[in-house]
Structure formats: C-alpha cells, structure tokens
Design a protein around this motif. Structure first.
Motif, short mmCIF file in Angstrom:
data_model
loop_
_atom_site.label_atom_id
_atom_site.label_comp_id
_atom_site.label_asym_id
_atom_site.label_seq_id
_atom_site.Cartn_x
_atom_site.Cartn_y
_atom_site.Cartn_z
N LYS A 76 54.38 43.18 60.87
CA LYS A 76 54.59 44.52 61.43
C LYS A 76 55.68 45.25 60.64
CE LYS A 76 56.04 46.93 65.56
NZ LYS A 76 57.18 46.94 66.42
N ASN A 77 56.76 44.57 60.31
CA ASN A 77 57.84 45.19 59.53
C ASN A 77 57.35 45.61 58.15
OD1 ASN A 77 59.58 44.78 61.69
ND2 ASN A 77 60.54 42.97 60.81
N LEU A 78 56.57 44.75 57.52
CA LEU A 78 55.97 45.08 56.22
C LEU A 78 55.08 46.32 56.35
CD1 LEU A 78 55.39 44.32 53.24
CD2 LEU A 78 53.57 42.85 54.10
N THR A 79 54.28 46.37 57.39
CA THR A 79 53.39 47.52 57.63
C THR A 79 54.19 48.79 57.88
OG1 THR A 79 51.70 46.03 58.49
CG2 THR A 79 51.45 48.35 59.03
N THR A 80 55.32 48.69 58.57
CA THR A 80 56.19 49.86 58.82
C THR A 80 56.65 50.46 57.50
OG1 THR A 80 56.94 49.02 60.95
CG2 THR A 80 58.39 50.61 59.84
N ILE A 81 57.05 49.61 56.58
CA ILE A 81 57.50 50.11 55.28
C ILE A 81 56.32 50.70 54.51
CG2 ILE A 81 58.46 49.45 53.05
CD1 ILE A 81 60.18 47.43 54.66
N LEU A 82 55.18 50.04 54.51
CA LEU A 82 54.00 50.60 53.85
C LEU A 82 53.69 51.98 54.41
CD1 LEU A 82 51.72 47.43 53.71
CD2 LEU A 82 52.78 48.59 51.75
N ASN A 83 53.73 52.14 55.73
CA ASN A 83 53.46 53.43 56.36
C ASN A 83 54.45 54.50 55.92
OD1 ASN A 83 51.30 52.38 57.81
ND2 ASN A 83 52.50 52.02 59.66
N LYS A 88 48.65 51.47 52.97
CA LYS A 88 48.03 50.51 53.88
C LYS A 88 48.16 49.12 53.28
CE LYS A 88 44.76 53.88 55.56
NZ LYS A 88 43.39 54.25 55.76
N PRO A 89 47.89 48.09 54.06
CA PRO A 89 47.95 46.73 53.50
C PRO A 89 47.10 46.56 52.24
CG PRO A 89 47.87 46.62 55.88
CD PRO A 89 47.66 48.06 55.51
N GLU A 90 46.00 47.28 52.15
CA GLU A 90 45.13 47.18 50.98
C GLU A 90 45.82 47.60 49.70
OE1 GLU A 90 44.08 49.01 53.82
OE2 GLU A 90 43.17 47.20 54.64
N ASN A 91 46.93 48.35 49.81
CA ASN A 91 47.68 48.79 48.63
C ASN A 91 48.61 47.71 48.10
OD1 ASN A 91 47.44 51.58 50.41
ND2 ASN A 91 47.12 51.87 48.21
N VAL A 92 48.81 46.63 48.85
CA VAL A 92 49.71 45.56 48.43
C VAL A 92 49.03 44.75 47.34
CG1 VAL A 92 50.92 43.46 49.13
CG2 VAL A 92 50.92 45.46 50.63
N MET A 93 49.73 44.62 46.24
CA MET A 93 49.21 43.87 45.10
C MET A 93 49.69 42.42 45.10
SD MET A 93 47.49 46.28 43.76
CE MET A 93 46.95 45.46 42.30
N LYS A 94 50.92 42.18 45.59
CA LYS A 94 51.54 40.86 45.50
C LYS A 94 52.46 40.66 46.69
CE LYS A 94 53.48 37.19 43.32
NZ LYS A 94 53.89 36.36 44.40
N ILE A 95 52.37 39.48 47.31
CA ILE A 95 53.33 39.11 48.35
C ILE A 95 53.89 37.73 48.03
CG2 ILE A 95 52.37 40.52 50.21
CD1 ILE A 95 50.96 38.07 51.27
N THR A 96 55.09 37.51 48.50
CA THR A 96 55.72 36.19 48.43
C THR A 96 56.10 35.82 49.86
OG1 THR A 96 56.60 36.68 46.25
CG2 THR A 96 57.59 34.83 47.43
N ILE A 97 55.73 34.62 50.27
CA ILE A 97 55.98 34.15 51.62
C ILE A 97 56.92 32.95 51.55
CG2 ILE A 97 54.93 33.32 53.77
CD1 ILE A 97 52.48 34.48 51.37
N ALA A 147 53.56 46.91 46.21
CA ALA A 147 52.36 47.71 46.50
C ALA A 147 52.22 48.80 45.44
CB ALA A 147 52.49 48.33 47.89
N PHE A 148 51.01 49.34 45.34
CA PHE A 148 50.73 50.40 44.37
C PHE A 148 50.10 51.60 45.07
CE2 PHE A 148 47.91 52.60 41.39
CZ PHE A 148 48.84 52.99 40.44
N LYS A 149 50.61 52.78 44.72
CA LYS A 149 50.09 54.03 45.26
C LYS A 149 49.63 54.87 44.07
CE LYS A 149 51.38 57.91 48.21
NZ LYS A 149 52.45 58.47 49.06
N ALA A 150 48.35 55.14 43.98
CA ALA A 150 47.82 55.96 42.91
C ALA A 150 48.21 57.42 43.12
CB ALA A 150 46.31 55.83 42.84
N ASN A 151 48.39 58.13 42.00
CA ASN A 151 48.69 59.58 42.09
C ASN A 151 47.46 60.35 42.44
OD1 ASN A 151 51.37 59.32 41.52
ND2 ASN A 151 51.13 59.61 39.34
#
Length: 151
Positions: A76-83, A88-97, A147-151
């Motif tokens: 949820k915290n990760l999603t808050t930052i993405l928002n 969206k989660p689909e924009n995340v390219m890489k995560i480390t857990i 994450a990546f956001k296209a222009n």
C-alpha cells in the motif's frame, strides 16, 4: 576559468531541474533517517526511485506483528508513492524485497499479496534478500522499487 564556472553552474542547474524527491504527506517522514520515499530523474521518460517501504502504517509508522499485514501495508505504501507520480504498479520495472527470517511460508504470503496488486502481469523484475534484521525493531519486510513514466 569563467568557462569552467559557467559550465559548473549549467550542470548544477540541469541536475536540480531534472531531479525531484517526494515524501507524500500521508506516509511516515523519512527525512530524520537521511532518505526520501522516492526520487526521479527525467530522461526521455522519467525514472522514479522509491526507497524501501516497510509495513509501517501511516505517519506513526505502526507495525503489526503479522507478516501478512506488514506485506499488505508495504505494498500500500509503495502504491501511495506510485500514485503521487500518477503511476500504477505496471510502471514498476524493478523491486527489491528484504524479508526478516525468510521462509517458504513468508514467500507464499508475499506471492499471494503481490498478485493482488499486479493483476496485469508481467511482474517487475525483483530481488528477494533474506536478512536477519531491518532498520527498526519489529520491521519484517521492506520493499524498494524503480518505476518508469513515459513522456
């Protein structure tokens, strides 16, 4: 010499305008610990670097003793930052857990919870690192992302 000073000022101006750092008001303030929740650098798109998000709920960073609940809050915290970047989660390219005292049971919980968020697969690339402890007492999981956001 004047050319070097001008060049240095141009580089500095480029860096400060190309970089942003975000700490959404609804999340715990990480600045006393020397970090931001997220940073991005503009390219032909925008790369967004998200600091490790724990399972700490809200500004008070309340940690449940339940691993599943901490996983849910970390996502949820990760999603808050993405928002905050209109991503969206689909924009995340890489995560480390990072998981404290990792086990197959904890991996199963992670997989169940992450599948609820990443409904439109593929999942991002990821690295899972078992650890004996995290930054704060009672933290059981921490997740960072790019994450990546296209222009």
């Amino acid at each position: 010499m004047n050319h070097l000073i001008t060049l240095a000022l141009c580089v500095f101006a480029f860096q400060t305008k190309a970089q942003t750092f975000k700490n959404p008001d609804s999340l715990f303030n990480p600045t006393p610990y020397g970090s931001s929740h997220a940073s991005s650098v503009k390219t032909s798109g925008e790369l967004v670097y998200i600091s490790g998000q724990s399972g700490g709920l809200g500004k008070d960073h309340i940690l449940s003793t339940s691993f599943r609940e901490q996983v849910q809050v970390a996502i949820k915290n990760l999603t808050t930052i993405l928002n905050s970047y209109q991503l969206k989660p689909e924009n995340v390219m890489k995560i480390t857990i990072l998981i404290v005292d990792h086990s197959s049971e904890k991996l199963k919980i992670w997989e169940e919870e992450i599948s609820k968020t990443w409904k439109n697969k593929p999942f991002p690339t990821s690295t899972l690192i078992p650890v004996p402890r995290l930054a704060l007492d009672n933290m059981l999981i921490e997740v960072d992302a790019v994450a990546f956001k296209a222009n």
